[in-house]
Each structure stands twice: as C-alpha cells, then as structure tokens.
Design a protein around this motif. Structure first.
Motif, mmCIF file in Angstrom:
data_model
loop_
_atom_site.group_PDB
_atom_site.id
_atom_site.type_symbol
_atom_site.label_atom_id
_atom_site.label_comp_id
_atom_site.label_asym_id
_atom_site.label_seq_id
_atom_site.Cartn_x
_atom_site.Cartn_y
_atom_site.Cartn_z
ATOM 1 N N HIS A 21 9.083 -7.336 0.327
ATOM 2 C CA HIS A 21 9.672 -8.421 -0.573
ATOM 3 C C HIS A 21 9.743 -9.516 0.198
ATOM 4 N N ASP A 22 9.073 -10.553 0.067
ATOM 5 C CA ASP A 22 8.887 -11.913 0.760
ATOM 6 C C ASP A 22 8.036 -12.925 0.129
ATOM 7 N N ILE A 23 7.826 -13.681 0.748
ATOM 8 C CA ILE A 23 6.625 -14.774 0.040
ATOM 9 C C ILE A 23 5.355 -14.276 0.100
ATOM 10 N N PRO A 24 4.480 -14.484 -0.832
ATOM 11 C CA PRO A 24 3.303 -13.931 -0.937
ATOM 12 C C PRO A 24 2.380 -13.856 0.647
ATOM 13 N N HIS A 25 2.332 -14.787 1.371
ATOM 14 C CA HIS A 25 1.496 -14.769 2.405
ATOM 15 C C HIS A 25 2.153 -13.792 3.436
ATOM 16 N N THR A 26 3.376 -13.762 3.583
ATOM 17 C CA THR A 26 4.089 -12.674 4.587
ATOM 18 C C THR A 26 3.892 -11.197 4.125
ATOM 19 N N VAL A 27 3.804 -11.001 2.774
ATOM 20 C CA VAL A 27 3.668 -9.864 2.147
ATOM 21 C C VAL A 27 2.133 -9.386 2.283
ATOM 22 N N GLU A 28 1.376 -10.205 2.198
ATOM 23 C CA GLU A 28 -0.228 -9.916 2.243
ATOM 24 C C GLU A 28 -0.426 -9.682 3.632
ATOM 25 N N GLN A 29 0.145 -10.119 4.774
ATOM 26 C CA GLN A 29 -0.042 -9.974 6.018
ATOM 27 C C GLN A 29 0.260 -8.258 6.341
ATOM 28 N N ALA A 30 1.566 -8.115 5.758
ATOM 29 C CA ALA A 30 2.137 -6.919 6.100
ATOM 30 C C ALA A 30 1.604 -5.875 5.407
ATOM 31 N N ALA A 31 0.895 -6.012 4.312
ATOM 32 C CA ALA A 31 0.318 -5.207 3.577
ATOM 33 C C ALA A 31 -0.888 -4.616 3.953
ATOM 34 N N THR A 32 -1.750 -5.739 4.759
ATOM 35 C CA THR A 32 -2.748 -5.714 5.547
ATOM 36 C C THR A 32 -2.813 -4.607 6.820
ATOM 37 N N VAL A 33 -1.591 -4.666 7.309
ATOM 38 C CA VAL A 33 -1.318 -3.765 8.388
ATOM 39 C C VAL A 33 -1.095 -2.201 7.845
ATOM 40 N N ILE A 34 -0.291 -2.164 6.844
ATOM 41 C CA ILE A 34 0.046 -0.930 6.013
ATOM 42 C C ILE A 34 -1.192 -0.503 5.463
ATOM 43 N N GLY A 35 -2.084 -1.254 5.008
ATOM 44 C CA GLY A 35 -3.666 -0.699 4.408
ATOM 45 C C GLY A 35 -4.397 0.010 5.559
ATOM 46 N N GLN A 36 -4.126 -0.265 6.708
ATOM 47 C CA GLN A 36 -4.895 0.259 7.947
ATOM 48 C C GLN A 36 -4.368 1.731 8.155
ATOM 49 N N LEU A 37 -3.376 2.107 7.831
ATOM 50 C CA LEU A 37 -2.944 3.401 8.003
ATOM 51 C C LEU A 37 -3.396 4.568 7.290
ATOM 52 N N GLY A 38 -3.741 4.356 6.354
ATOM 53 C CA GLY A 38 -4.544 5.499 5.707
ATOM 54 C C GLY A 38 -3.426 6.166 4.693
ATOM 55 N N VAL A 39 -2.481 5.700 4.519
ATOM 56 C CA VAL A 39 -1.361 6.454 3.630
ATOM 57 C C VAL A 39 -1.469 6.301 2.182
ATOM 58 N N ASP A 40 -0.972 7.130 1.463
ATOM 59 C CA ASP A 40 -1.388 7.507 -0.008
ATOM 60 C C ASP A 40 -0.575 6.497 -1.068
ATOM 61 N N LEU A 41 0.542 6.196 -0.723
ATOM 62 C CA LEU A 41 1.343 5.490 -1.432
ATOM 63 C C LEU A 41 2.308 4.593 -0.871
#
Length: 238
Positions: A64-84
């Motif tokens: 929960h942050d400004i869109p740019h910060t969330v997108e960058q954090a989500a990019t890192v999470i996306g690389q982990l191969g988690v399911d949810l």
C-alpha cells in the motif's frame, strides 16, 4: 486453483517455521502463508526454503503506497515464484493496476509462475463500529467491501481477501470466478483472538470461499497435524 487450506506461518523465526512444516508428511503438499513478521525477519530465503520443501506460498505483505513504489516492490515479489500475494484495495485503481503490472514483469524476468494478486478489502479485525468511528467511513461494512472488491476487479486483480461472510455479496458484485480467500476461520469452540468477522471452516465452504487461511487454531494446537486434518476435513466436506 484448487480450493486451498492455507496455514498462516506467523512465527518470529525461519527455523521455527521450517520445523513446523517438517512435522507434516511430504505427501500433504502444504499451502502456507508467509506474512510480514516472518518475511521481515527472514527475507526471500524463507520463500526458497519453503518451496524446496514442496510448499505453495501465499506471500502476504499487503502492499500500500504510491503506484510507482508498489509497482517496483511487486516486480521484486513477482520474481520469487510465489502463488499468491496481497495489496490494499484502499490504495486505489492506479496502485492496484501498477501492482498487477509489476508482478507480471517480475515473473517474466525470472521465468517463474505469475502470482495471483489479491486485494485486501476490510481486515477481518475491522468491525462496523470501528469503520464508522475510527476510519470515518460513513457506509456499511458490506457496502465498503463490495465497493473495494468491484474496484479491484476493474483493476484486473485476481480476487480479494475477505471474511467468508462477505463472499456471496462479492461474487454477486463481481463474478463467480473472482477469487475470495477468507481468513478469520475458527472452530466454534475456539477463541476468536483479535478477529471480529469469523466463520467456521464448513461455514466458509457453504458461503462460497475459494480458500481459507488458518493460523493459530493450527499453529498453536497441541497436535498441529491433527488440527490441520480436522479443519481440512470440515473445509472439504460436501
């Protein structure tokens, strides 16, 4: 996605979480939640170690942050191969769209499965009184949840985290395929702890939840494996 029973690994250290998981037979193929407490202590290493044990992962960091910060954090999470993974719907449509974009970018970069993104509507510790008096939201809890779920669906989020009590309303306001994963699960004989909008495993099934998250009723049970099997049987009963 198979309707999972997700165990919340709300432990302070990686070693405790891993020892807990190792109690279960490998044939069980556990689906576990890593929340803020464990992830902030152990970092991405705990994700890799749990995956090595055959677990599916729900990484619950509630971005929960400004869109740019969330997108960058989500990019890192996306690389982990988690399911949810989770974000807060209260961040708004642009933020939720940024999160979905970041998850997709990260998964593609790492060549791993793309995590499904779930939006938090209202926490299951939030009561109607708290919504009005503390958060100054002058609508009903049900209407607030429905509105945030519709906003999440319009943002191409895969589903929401919500009390099972709200699932029928959410499905009606969005679609039958919109995922509803429900925490706040307790057996009738158990303490509610800090949860307010609670439901039994069987009740969540009947209300149409697509998955349930259970922590203390399993992790703090005298026999966690037996408790897990009991709750799973209630959850999966037809």
């Amino acid at each position: 996605m198979v309707q999972p029973l997700i165990i919340a690994l709300d432990f302070p250290k990686a070693e405790i979480a891993l020892d807990f998981v190792k109690q279960f037979p490998t044939s069980e193929q556990l689906f576990v939640k890593v929340g803020m407490e464990l992830y902030y202590q152990a970092g991405p290493t705990i994700i890799r170690e749990l995956q090595a044990l055959g677990c599916q992962i729900f990484l619950d960091l509630k971005l929960h942050d400004i869109p740019h910060t969330v997108e960058q954090a989500a990019t890192v999470i996306g690389q982990l191969g988690v399911d949810l993974t989770t974000i807060h719907a209260a961040g708004g449509q642009k933020m939720m769209q940024a999160a979905v974009s970041g998850i997709a970018t990260g998964a593609k970069k790492a060549n791993v499965r793309q995590a499904k993104v779930l939006a938090i509507t209202q926490l299951t510790s939030t009561s109607e009184q708290m919504l009005h008096q503390e958060l100054n939201i002058n609508t009903s809890l049900t209407d607030s949840v429905d509105h945030l779920a519709q906003l999440a669906a319009a943002s191409h989020v895969d589903g929401v985290i919500s009390s099972a009590l709200e699932v029928p309303h959410i499905k009606a306001a969005t679609s039958a395929n919109f995922l509803c994963i429900s925490p706040g699960i307790r057996l009738t004989s158990q303490s509610t702890d800090d949860q307010v909008r609670i439901v039994t495993p069987a009740g969540a099934h009947q209300l149409g939840s697509d998955g349930i998250v259970v922590g203390r009723p399993i992790t703090q049970a005298p026999d966690p494996v037996a408790s897990y099997q009991q709750i799973k049987a209630l959850w999966e009963a037809k």
